[in-house]
Write a protein that holds these residues in place. Sequence first.
Motif, PDB file in Angstrom:
ATOM      1  N   GLN A 281       0.827  -1.204   0.000  1.00  0.00           N
ATOM      2  CA  GLN A 281       0.000   0.000   0.000  1.00  0.00           C
ATOM      3  C   GLN A 281       0.864   1.259   0.000  1.00  0.00           C
ATOM      4  O   GLN A 281       0.537   2.249  -0.661  1.00  0.00           O
ATOM      5  CB  GLN A 281      -0.933   0.016   1.209  1.00  0.00           C
ATOM      6  CG  GLN A 281      -1.999   1.099   1.149  1.00  0.00           C
ATOM      7  CD  GLN A 281      -2.918   0.930  -0.048  1.00  0.00           C
ATOM      8  OE1 GLN A 281      -3.479  -0.142  -0.254  1.00  0.00           O
ATOM      9  NE2 GLN A 281      -3.074   1.989  -0.837  1.00  0.00           N
ATOM     10  N   LEU A 282       1.965   1.232   0.727  1.00  0.00           N
ATOM     11  CA  LEU A 282       2.873   2.383   0.718  1.00  0.00           C
ATOM     12  C   LEU A 282       3.385   2.665  -0.691  1.00  0.00           C
ATOM     13  O   LEU A 282       3.423   3.810  -1.132  1.00  0.00           O
ATOM     14  CB  LEU A 282       4.055   2.129   1.658  1.00  0.00           C
ATOM     15  CG  LEU A 282       3.775   2.225   3.159  1.00  0.00           C
ATOM     16  CD1 LEU A 282       4.964   1.681   3.947  1.00  0.00           C
ATOM     17  CD2 LEU A 282       3.488   3.658   3.579  1.00  0.00           C
ATOM     18  N   ASN A 283       3.766   1.600  -1.393  1.00  0.00           N
ATOM     19  CA  ASN A 283       4.252   1.781  -2.755  1.00  0.00           C
ATOM     20  C   ASN A 283       3.161   2.294  -3.680  1.00  0.00           C
ATOM     21  O   ASN A 283       3.398   3.166  -4.523  1.00  0.00           O
ATOM     22  CB  ASN A 283       4.827   0.462  -3.281  1.00  0.00           C
ATOM     23  CG  ASN A 283       6.261   0.222  -2.856  1.00  0.00           C
ATOM     24  OD1 ASN A 283       7.187   0.792  -3.405  1.00  0.00           O
ATOM     25  ND2 ASN A 283       6.441  -0.611  -1.843  1.00  0.00           N
ATOM     26  N   LEU A 284       1.954   1.773  -3.550  1.00  0.00           N
ATOM     27  CA  LEU A 284       0.831   2.246  -4.363  1.00  0.00           C
ATOM     28  C   LEU A 284       0.524   3.708  -4.070  1.00  0.00           C
ATOM     29  O   LEU A 284       0.321   4.517  -4.987  1.00  0.00           O
ATOM     30  CB  LEU A 284      -0.407   1.391  -4.100  1.00  0.00           C
ATOM     31  CG  LEU A 284      -0.640   0.200  -5.021  1.00  0.00           C
ATOM     32  CD1 LEU A 284      -1.794  -0.646  -4.498  1.00  0.00           C
ATOM     33  CD2 LEU A 284      -0.933   0.659  -6.442  1.00  0.00           C
ATOM     34  N   ASP A 285       0.480   4.053  -2.801  1.00  0.00           N
ATOM     35  CA  ASP A 285       0.187   5.445  -2.426  1.00  0.00           C
ATOM     36  C   ASP A 285       1.257   6.382  -2.962  1.00  0.00           C
ATOM     37  O   ASP A 285       0.966   7.490  -3.424  1.00  0.00           O
ATOM     38  CB  ASP A 285       0.102   5.575  -0.908  1.00  0.00           C
ATOM     39  CG  ASP A 285      -1.166   4.975  -0.326  1.00  0.00           C
ATOM     40  OD1 ASP A 285      -2.067   4.610  -1.103  1.00  0.00           O
ATOM     41  OD2 ASP A 285      -1.251   4.870   0.914  1.00  0.00           O
ATOM     42  N   GLN A 286       2.493   5.945  -2.894  1.00  0.00           N
ATOM     43  CA  GLN A 286       3.564   6.814  -3.360  1.00  0.00           C
ATOM     44  C   GLN A 286       3.539   6.949  -4.886  1.00  0.00           C
ATOM     45  O   GLN A 286       3.838   8.027  -5.426  1.00  0.00           O
ATOM     46  CB  GLN A 286       4.918   6.284  -2.900  1.00  0.00           C
ATOM     47  CG  GLN A 286       5.990   7.343  -2.878  1.00  0.00           C
ATOM     48  CD  GLN A 286       7.279   6.842  -2.280  1.00  0.00           C
ATOM     49  OE1 GLN A 286       7.834   5.857  -2.765  1.00  0.00           O
ATOM     50  NE2 GLN A 286       7.768   7.507  -1.264  1.00  0.00           N
ATOM     51  N   THR A 287       3.151   5.892  -5.555  1.00  0.00           N
ATOM     52  CA  THR A 287       2.968   5.983  -7.009  1.00  0.00           C
ATOM     53  C   THR A 287       1.951   7.062  -7.342  1.00  0.00           C
ATOM     54  O   THR A 287       2.172   7.912  -8.219  1.00  0.00           O
ATOM     55  CB  THR A 287       2.506   4.626  -7.569  1.00  0.00           C
ATOM     56  OG1 THR A 287       3.443   3.611  -7.215  1.00  0.00           O
ATOM     57  CG2 THR A 287       2.381   4.678  -9.082  1.00  0.00           C
ATOM     58  N   ALA A 288       0.826   7.041  -6.635  1.00  0.00           N
ATOM     59  CA  ALA A 288      -0.206   8.059  -6.857  1.00  0.00           C
ATOM     60  C   ALA A 288       0.297   9.441  -6.457  1.00  0.00           C
ATOM     61  O   ALA A 288      -0.043  10.445  -7.088  1.00  0.00           O
ATOM     62  CB  ALA A 288      -1.461   7.698  -6.067  1.00  0.00           C
ATOM     63  N   GLY A 289       1.121   9.497  -5.410  1.00  0.00           N
ATOM     64  CA  GLY A 289       1.661  10.777  -4.967  1.00  0.00           C
ATOM     65  C   GLY A 289       2.559  11.419  -6.016  1.00  0.00           C
ATOM     66  O   GLY A 289       2.476  12.624  -6.271  1.00  0.00           O
ATOM     67  N   PHE A 290       3.400  10.604  -6.654  1.00  0.00           N
ATOM     68  CA  PHE A 290       4.252  11.149  -7.706  1.00  0.00           C
ATOM     69  C   PHE A 290       3.425  11.548  -8.927  1.00  0.00           C
ATOM     70  O   PHE A 290       3.749  12.514  -9.620  1.00  0.00           O
ATOM     71  CB  PHE A 290       5.345  10.149  -8.088  1.00  0.00           C
ATOM     72  CG  PHE A 290       6.565  10.266  -7.225  1.00  0.00           C
ATOM     73  CD1 PHE A 290       7.568  11.160  -7.526  1.00  0.00           C
ATOM     74  CD2 PHE A 290       6.700   9.489  -6.081  1.00  0.00           C
ATOM     75  CE1 PHE A 290       8.690  11.290  -6.722  1.00  0.00           C
ATOM     76  CE2 PHE A 290       7.815   9.602  -5.264  1.00  0.00           C
ATOM     77  CZ  PHE A 290       8.813  10.513  -5.584  1.00  0.00           C
ATOM     78  N   GLN A 291       2.344  10.819  -9.188  1.00  0.00           N
ATOM     79  CA  GLN A 291       1.476  11.207 -10.288  1.00  0.00           C
ATOM     80  C   GLN A 291       0.818  12.555 -10.008  1.00  0.00           C
ATOM     81  O   GLN A 291       0.706  13.406 -10.900  1.00  0.00           O
ATOM     82  CB  GLN A 291       0.406  10.139 -10.520  1.00  0.00           C
ATOM     83  CG  GLN A 291      -0.538  10.435 -11.670  1.00  0.00           C
ATOM     84  CD  GLN A 291       0.160  10.447 -13.028  1.00  0.00           C
ATOM     85  OE1 GLN A 291       1.186   9.791 -13.204  1.00  0.00           O
ATOM     86  NE2 GLN A 291      -0.387  11.191 -13.975  1.00  0.00           N
ATOM     87  N   THR A 292       0.388  12.779  -8.758  1.00  0.00           N
ATOM     88  CA  THR A 292      -0.208  14.072  -8.377  1.00  0.00           C
ATOM     89  C   THR A 292       0.802  15.204  -8.572  1.00  0.00           C
ATOM     90  O   THR A 292       0.472  16.263  -9.124  1.00  0.00           O
ATOM     91  CB  THR A 292      -0.673  14.023  -6.914  1.00  0.00           C
ATOM     92  OG1 THR A 292      -1.708  13.046  -6.783  1.00  0.00           O
ATOM     93  CG2 THR A 292      -1.209  15.377  -6.464  1.00  0.00           C
ATOM     94  N   ALA A 293       2.029  14.970  -8.117  1.00  0.00           N
ATOM     95  CA  ALA A 293       3.061  15.999  -8.282  1.00  0.00           C
ATOM     96  C   ALA A 293       3.380  16.213  -9.759  1.00  0.00           C
ATOM     97  O   ALA A 293       3.579  17.350 -10.203  1.00  0.00           O
ATOM     98  CB  ALA A 293       4.316  15.593  -7.516  1.00  0.00           C
ATOM     99  N   PHE A 294       3.420  15.136 -10.524  1.00  0.00           N
ATOM    100  CA  PHE A 294       3.727  15.251 -11.946  1.00  0.00           C
ATOM    101  C   PHE A 294       2.620  16.009 -12.681  1.00  0.00           C
ATOM    102  O   PHE A 294       2.885  16.812 -13.576  1.00  0.00           O
ATOM    103  CB  PHE A 294       3.920  13.861 -12.542  1.00  0.00           C
ATOM    104  CG  PHE A 294       4.314  13.872 -13.988  1.00  0.00           C
ATOM    105  CD1 PHE A 294       5.481  14.490 -14.403  1.00  0.00           C
ATOM    106  CD2 PHE A 294       3.521  13.250 -14.938  1.00  0.00           C
ATOM    107  CE1 PHE A 294       5.851  14.497 -15.750  1.00  0.00           C
ATOM    108  CE2 PHE A 294       3.880  13.253 -16.276  1.00  0.00           C
ATOM    109  CZ  PHE A 294       5.041  13.877 -16.685  1.00  0.00           C
ATOM    110  N   ARG A 295       1.386  15.760 -12.280  1.00  0.00           N
ATOM    111  CA  ARG A 295       0.275  16.496 -12.901  1.00  0.00           C
ATOM    112  C   ARG A 295       0.404  17.990 -12.628  1.00  0.00           C
ATOM    113  O   ARG A 295       0.148  18.824 -13.505  1.00  0.00           O
ATOM    114  CB  ARG A 295      -1.066  15.966 -12.387  1.00  0.00           C
ATOM    115  CG  ARG A 295      -2.275  16.568 -13.109  1.00  0.00           C
ATOM    116  CD  ARG A 295      -3.585  16.018 -12.557  1.00  0.00           C
ATOM    117  NE  ARG A 295      -3.626  14.566 -12.658  1.00  0.00           N
ATOM    118  CZ  ARG A 295      -3.618  13.737 -11.626  1.00  0.00           C
ATOM    119  NH1 ARG A 295      -3.549  14.223 -10.382  1.00  0.00           N
ATOM    120  NH2 ARG A 295      -3.671  12.432 -11.790  1.00  0.00           N
ATOM    121  N   ALA A 296       0.814  18.340 -11.405  1.00  0.00           N
ATOM    122  CA  ALA A 296       1.015  19.758 -11.080  1.00  0.00           C
ATOM    123  C   ALA A 296       2.124  20.346 -11.948  1.00  0.00           C
ATOM    124  O   ALA A 296       2.023  21.481 -12.424  1.00  0.00           O
ATOM    125  CB  ALA A 296       1.346  19.919  -9.599  1.00  0.00           C
TER     126      ALA A 296
END
Length: 533
Positions: A281-296
């Motif tokens: 779950q940590l890895n999945l959450d961090q994947t989504a976190g980098f996607q959020t930052a990348f979208r910004a």
Amino acid sequence: MDTRRLLRTGGIAFAAAALLLSGCSDSGGPDRENRPDASSSAPLSDNRVTGAARALEPLPREIPAGLRPYYEQKPDWKECGVAGFQCAELRVPLDYDKPEGTEELKLAVTRKKATGPGRRLGTLHVNPGGPGGSAVDYVQNAAGVGYPAPVRARYDIVGMDPRGVAGSEPIECLTDDEMDSYVQTDVTPDDRGEVEELVGAFEEFAKGCEKREGGLLGHVSTIEAARDLDILREVLGDDKLTYVGASYGTFLGATYAGLFPHRVGRLVLDGAMDPSLGSRQLNLDQTAGFQTAFRAFLEDCVRRDDCPLGSGSTEEAAGRLDDLLKELDARPIGTGTSRKLTESLATTGVLNAMYTEYYWPRLRSALTAARDGDGAELLTMADEYYDRAADGSYGNIMYANPAVNCLDLPAPFKGPDEAEKAVADFRRASSVFGRNFAWTALNCTYWQHPPTGEPRRIEAKGAAPILVIGTTRDPATPYKWAEGLAEQLSSGTLLTYDGDGHTAYVRGSDCVDSAVNDYLLRGKVPEDGTRCS
């Protein structure tokens, strides 16, 4: 090629080299977890189910007789580094279960004494994340000179490299040439042969660590690092621990609070990790976190004339980056050196820039150059992530990082087949980075030491108020982790920074800095739910 993206602070600590994380923090920070006397318990059968996590139990208040010599030692401080800093070594037992019959470790410590004016408030311990970031370097190059003057005036600023890190019995795994090959391994395999090559790289890395550091690798957990921190607190003469931890450093600080709630002073946990989550779950959450930052980043980029990904929608821009990475997978490009820019190195360079929005102009320039056939800038950004110096030597962080991560939590996958099945979930979290994150999470599967930790809720019942900070578009420690930690802690207060980048304190927000300074200097806790921008 790490367990999670390096959990390192994005603030002043490493402004010149922009340390990342697996997350580091990591470590984590945010990041992983071991448990001392509780670390012998069996890991949860499904480390993805966060609600099943048991609470971390505190240690007894009385110091065991076998540990008293460590708590009673007197450090021999000497001038070191730049003017005004002192250094010493702290002795700790390798194995806390056998403190009287075990090998000793010597941990590197530095401090910058309070400058005044005003009454000294005690010691402020700091940790920049990782796991694997050097707190000694952080204090000497950042916190000891860059923290707000009123804080430096009232506190001795102290950093200790955790066991296995930098100046504290540093872990080594590969030669520099071997590391160069390792970080170029294709982490988005397209066929069975590339899968076997990736698995082979993880196996060789783990064997290299075991060959060089076998005895130490079983004793670099976050639980043990927290116990080392308590010895240092006592040795420095403080009844309570005052602490600022960033990224993985929040996991270390929260673990300390869980083990020693009665010794918690003023704790700031910035870029928080959620210790109740399993590694998948940590890895999945961090994947989504980098996607959020990348979208910004993309939203900013497509509005600019110099955006190498076009001026259309963010989806179109993301597709163009994906196309560039696929081209590099097929045909790496030159860098003006003997090394080529591969898909894996280019992806790491892009991820590096997600830790701070100050790197966005640099990333636009690097992507423009790569599009035109020059991979030098992206390679440099990848080297910074991996702590590779210009002379080709590697720092210790990329070895310490998996050593701590793989001990703190059970591996997310049992083998490549499970990782391959998980790719779809990871791609839903990030169409650009999902495959990379899913496959790199295989690292701990081949670690030579079984994990001693498991997901745990940290409640720290009876602790003084603890300040938890989350940044809404933080890539490495997603905002919901801060929400989760603040909810778990019985005395947790959540401070939100509505912004980009990794961590928030001393990164340009007067609102955040004022709230933290008031807490450290006057014990004034901001109202729970306070938001800054």
